[in-house]
Design an enzyme around this catalytic site. Structure first.
Site, PDB file in Angstrom:
ATOM      1  N   GLY A 158       6.861   2.138  11.862  1.00  0.00           N
ATOM      2  CA  GLY A 158       6.682   2.475  10.512  1.00  0.00           C
ATOM      3  C   GLY A 158       7.001   3.983  10.240  1.00  0.00           C
ATOM      4  N   ARG A 159       5.942   4.685  10.099  1.00  0.00           N
ATOM      5  CA  ARG A 159       6.007   6.198   9.526  1.00  0.00           C
ATOM      6  C   ARG A 159       7.207   6.760  10.307  1.00  0.00           C
ATOM      7  NH1 ARG A 159      -0.459   6.374   9.599  1.00  0.00           N
ATOM      8  NH2 ARG A 159      -0.089   5.040  11.398  1.00  0.00           N
ATOM      9  N   CYS A 214      -2.236  -5.616   4.839  1.00  0.00           N
ATOM     10  CA  CYS A 214      -2.500  -4.437   3.866  1.00  0.00           C
ATOM     11  C   CYS A 214      -3.884  -4.258   3.209  1.00  0.00           C
ATOM     12  CB  CYS A 214      -1.569  -4.784   2.729  1.00  0.00           C
ATOM     13  SG  CYS A 214      -1.157  -3.156   2.010  1.00  0.00           S
ATOM     14  N   HIS A 238      -0.532  -5.496  13.725  1.00  0.00           N
ATOM     15  CA  HIS A 238      -0.880  -4.125  13.656  1.00  0.00           C
ATOM     16  C   HIS A 238      -2.097  -3.884  14.450  1.00  0.00           C
ATOM     17  CE1 HIS A 238      -1.586  -0.362  10.817  1.00  0.00           C
ATOM     18  NE2 HIS A 238      -1.924   0.009  12.142  1.00  0.00           N
ATOM     19  N   LYS A 245       2.531 -11.006   9.227  1.00  0.00           N
ATOM     20  CA  LYS A 245       2.091  -9.566   9.793  1.00  0.00           C
ATOM     21  C   LYS A 245       0.561  -9.488   9.509  1.00  0.00           C
ATOM     22  CE  LYS A 245       3.374  -4.588   9.202  1.00  0.00           C
ATOM     23  NZ  LYS A 245       2.318  -3.918   8.552  1.00  0.00           N
ATOM     24  N   ASN A 268       2.697  -3.392  16.621  1.00  0.00           N
ATOM     25  CA  ASN A 268       2.862  -2.289  15.634  1.00  0.00           C
ATOM     26  C   ASN A 268       1.747  -1.394  15.628  1.00  0.00           C
ATOM     27  OD1 ASN A 268       2.050  -2.274  12.018  1.00  0.00           O
ATOM     28  ND2 ASN A 268       3.798  -1.176  12.879  1.00  0.00           N
ATOM     29  N   GLY A 269       1.919  -0.043  15.245  1.00  0.00           N
ATOM     30  CA  GLY A 269       0.746   0.791  15.010  1.00  0.00           C
ATOM     31  C   GLY A 269       1.022   2.081  15.892  1.00  0.00           C
ATOM     32  N   GLY A 270       1.015   3.281  15.344  1.00  0.00           N
ATOM     33  CA  GLY A 270       1.335   4.328  16.231  1.00  0.00           C
ATOM     34  C   GLY A 270       2.278   4.721  17.042  1.00  0.00           C
ATOM     35  N   PRO A 323       7.529  -2.846   6.758  1.00  0.00           N
ATOM     36  CA  PRO A 323       7.636  -2.758   5.553  1.00  0.00           C
ATOM     37  C   PRO A 323       6.877  -1.715   5.008  1.00  0.00           C
ATOM     38  CG  PRO A 323       6.220  -4.723   6.469  1.00  0.00           C
ATOM     39  CD  PRO A 323       6.903  -4.046   7.522  1.00  0.00           C
TER      40      PRO A 323
HETATM   41  C1  LIG Z   1       3.789   4.466   2.861  1.00  0.00           C
HETATM   42  C2  LIG Z   1       3.267   3.077   3.609  1.00  0.00           C
HETATM   43  C3  LIG Z   1       3.461   1.882   2.619  1.00  0.00           C
HETATM   44  C4  LIG Z   1       3.153   0.299   3.568  1.00  0.00           C
HETATM   45  N1  LIG Z   1       3.277  -0.468   2.863  1.00  0.00           N
HETATM   46  C5  LIG Z   1       3.145  -1.813   3.478  1.00  0.00           C
HETATM   47  C6  LIG Z   1       3.568  -2.785   2.967  1.00  0.00           C
HETATM   48  O1  LIG Z   1       4.066  -2.992   1.963  1.00  0.00           O
HETATM   49  N2  LIG Z   1       3.330  -4.226   3.688  1.00  0.00           N
HETATM   50  C7  LIG Z   1       2.793  -4.029   5.094  1.00  0.00           C
HETATM   51  O2  LIG Z   1       2.724  -5.097   5.619  1.00  0.00           O
HETATM   52  N3  LIG Z   1       2.526  -2.954   5.480  1.00  0.00           N
HETATM   53  C8  LIG Z   1       2.646  -1.754   4.794  1.00  0.00           C
HETATM   54  N4  LIG Z   1       2.458  -0.583   5.480  1.00  0.00           N
HETATM   55  C9  LIG Z   1       1.962  -0.692   6.851  1.00  0.00           C
HETATM   56  C10 LIG Z   1       3.117  -0.348   7.947  1.00  0.00           C
HETATM   57  O3  LIG Z   1       3.923  -1.760   7.653  1.00  0.00           O
HETATM   58  C11 LIG Z   1       2.544  -0.123   9.297  1.00  0.00           C
HETATM   59  O4  LIG Z   1       1.922  -1.559   9.662  1.00  0.00           O
HETATM   60  C12 LIG Z   1       1.501   0.780   9.622  1.00  0.00           C
HETATM   61  O5  LIG Z   1       2.214   2.214   9.018  1.00  0.00           O
HETATM   62  C13 LIG Z   1       1.422   1.110  11.063  1.00  0.00           C
HETATM   63  O6  LIG Z   1       2.460   1.389  11.526  1.00  0.00           O
HETATM   64  P1  LIG Z   1       3.044   2.968  12.086  1.00  0.00           P
HETATM   65  O7  LIG Z   1       1.819   3.524  12.639  1.00  0.00           O
HETATM   66  O8  LIG Z   1       4.405   2.708  12.986  1.00  0.00           O
HETATM   67  O9  LIG Z   1       3.352   3.435  10.781  1.00  0.00           O
HETATM   68  C14 LIG Z   1       2.651   0.717   5.020  1.00  0.00           C
HETATM   69  C15 LIG Z   1       2.460   1.937   5.369  1.00  0.00           C
HETATM   70  C16 LIG Z   1       2.834   3.196   4.802  1.00  0.00           C
HETATM   71  C17 LIG Z   1       2.856   4.459   5.509  1.00  0.00           C
END
Ligand SMILES: Cc1cc2nc3c(=O)[nH]c(=O)nc-3n(C[C@H](O)[C@H](O)[C@H](O)COP(=O)(O)O)c2cc1C
Length: 338
Positions: free
Chosen positions: A235-236, A102, A173, A141, A213-215, A19
């Site tokens: 995520g990203r 979050c 995460h 989460k 989750n994470g990175g 998300p």
């Molecule tokens: C722009 C943005 C918005 C995010 N919004 C939420 C959110 O609404 N709810 C949530 O649980 N995490 C949110 N996250 C965190 C991501 O869900 C994820 O946990 C975090 O980016 C780590 O994963 P990644 O390293 O694969 O990006 C957000 C991350 C980004 C970059």
């Protein structure tokens, strides 16, 4: 624990797109789905207040193609969460997830997100009420810790307290969140990743479904994590490089889709959304990463970003340009091999 038909396709492991506020909108999700029919998609976090007192339809509507689809809720009032979870079930969502990860200030002031890790009993009460309201799965989460609560044992206590309600699915995460002093962006980058804590959680609680989750950025890393946990959430990287979702098709022996085919399938959708009154730029901003890592990717991004594309015709012109750039680059490579 996976109950709905659409979630059954995810086999006994699952890959999901995280998300992300402003990013995993319905337009991004429609686009992401074209790369892979099996990955699980999440909405942006929607607060209970926005649903109960705001425009529920705007926050909850989705296209039928988006399944399997999870609504992520933000809130800490058990009754409100139960009402919204029931609405999600009636709306057709496959699952509901509670955001306990979050770290943003706005979110903390309303007791939403990562600050709730310090209140496992309240989270358990929320999850209990949510589960009682529906038959679809309810998941959590969360982070591996926050502020003064950084040990593995404290996370385990949090998970055990919530799991006592019957909740079996936790997306973790693998970073702590520092609630005072770091911005949400820094909280996704500065605290070190502790994947071992998540592996250990799965090892010590084998009956729970644990998603990492994470990175995580590649198919290979995802394969590695799946040796230890039940699922991986991206995520990203899934946003900036959506073709990664096609590479995950290897898990299900799927053919690799063609990027130009994907955009062709996107066109009728864009036309439909424009006819509904959606501005073109709120859709095009999610497709900028389509040609990531290919020649011409930057020009494609420039042509479509910042309101540069004013009509479908502008997208078609950008497509012709990138097709030519890719073709030229392939021809040059062939000449070098002759
Ligand atoms: C722009 C943005 C918005 C995010 N919004 C939420 C959110 O609404 N709810 C949530 O649980 N995490 C949110 N996250 C965190 C991501 O869900 C994820 O946990 C975090 O980016 C780590 O994963 P990644 O390293 O694969 O990006 C957000 C991350 C980004 C970059």
């Amino acid at each position: 624990m996976i109950k709905s038909d659409t979630l059954e396709n995810t086999k006994d492991f699952r890959i999901s797109v995280a998300p992300m506020m402003d990013w995993t909108t319905r337009d991004y999700r429609f686009f992401a789905r074209l790369f892979n029919p099996n990955i699980v998609l999440y909405t942006e976090m929607v607060t209970t207040g926005a649903i109960i007192h705001g425009d529920a339809k705007r926050h909850m509507d989705f296209s039928s193609q988006e399944h399997p689809l999870v609504l992520q809720l933000g809130g800490s009032n058990p009754q409100d969460l139960a009402i919204c979870t029931k609405m999600a079930e009636d709306w057709g969502y496959d699952e509901v997830n509670l955001n306990v990860g979050c770290p943003s200030d706005r979110v903390q002031n309303n007791k939403i997100g990562a600050c709730l890790m310090a209140e496992p009993n309240l989270v358990a009460e929320c999850i209990d009420q949510m589960q009682k309201a529906v038959t679809i799965p309810v998941t959590v989460k969360h982070r591996i810790g926050i502020d003064e609560m950084q040990s593995y044992e404290e996370m385990l206590h949090f998970v055990d307290t919530v799991a006592a309600t019957g909740c079996t699915h936790f997306v973790v995460h693998a970073r702590i969140a520092i609630l005072q002093g770091l911005s949400p962006k820094e909280n996704r980058e500065v605290p070190p990743l502790r994947y071992e804590d998540v592996y250990r959680l799965k090892h010590e609680r084998p009956n729970l479904t644990i998603e990492m989750n994470g990175g995580i950025k590649t198919f290979e890393e995802t394969q590695q994590h799946l040796q230890h946990v039940d699922g991986v959430m991206i995520g990203r990287e899934a946003y900036h490089n959506p073709y990664l979702l096609a590479e995950f098709g290897h898990f299900w022996n799927l053919d690799m889709p063609d990027r130009f085919n994907i955009i062709q399938q996107m066109m009728p959708y864009i036309e439909k959304r424009l006819a509904e009154g959606a501005p073109l730029s709120i859709i095009t901003r999610h497709i900028l990463g389509l040609f990531q890592n290919l020649p011409g990717a930057r020009k494609w991004r420039q042509a479509l970003s910042g309101g540069n594309a004013k009509s479908i015709r502008d997208i078609e012109i950008a497509l012709v340009n990138i097709r030519e750039t890719i073709q030229r680059s392939e021809d040059q490579q062939q000449e070098q091999h002759i």
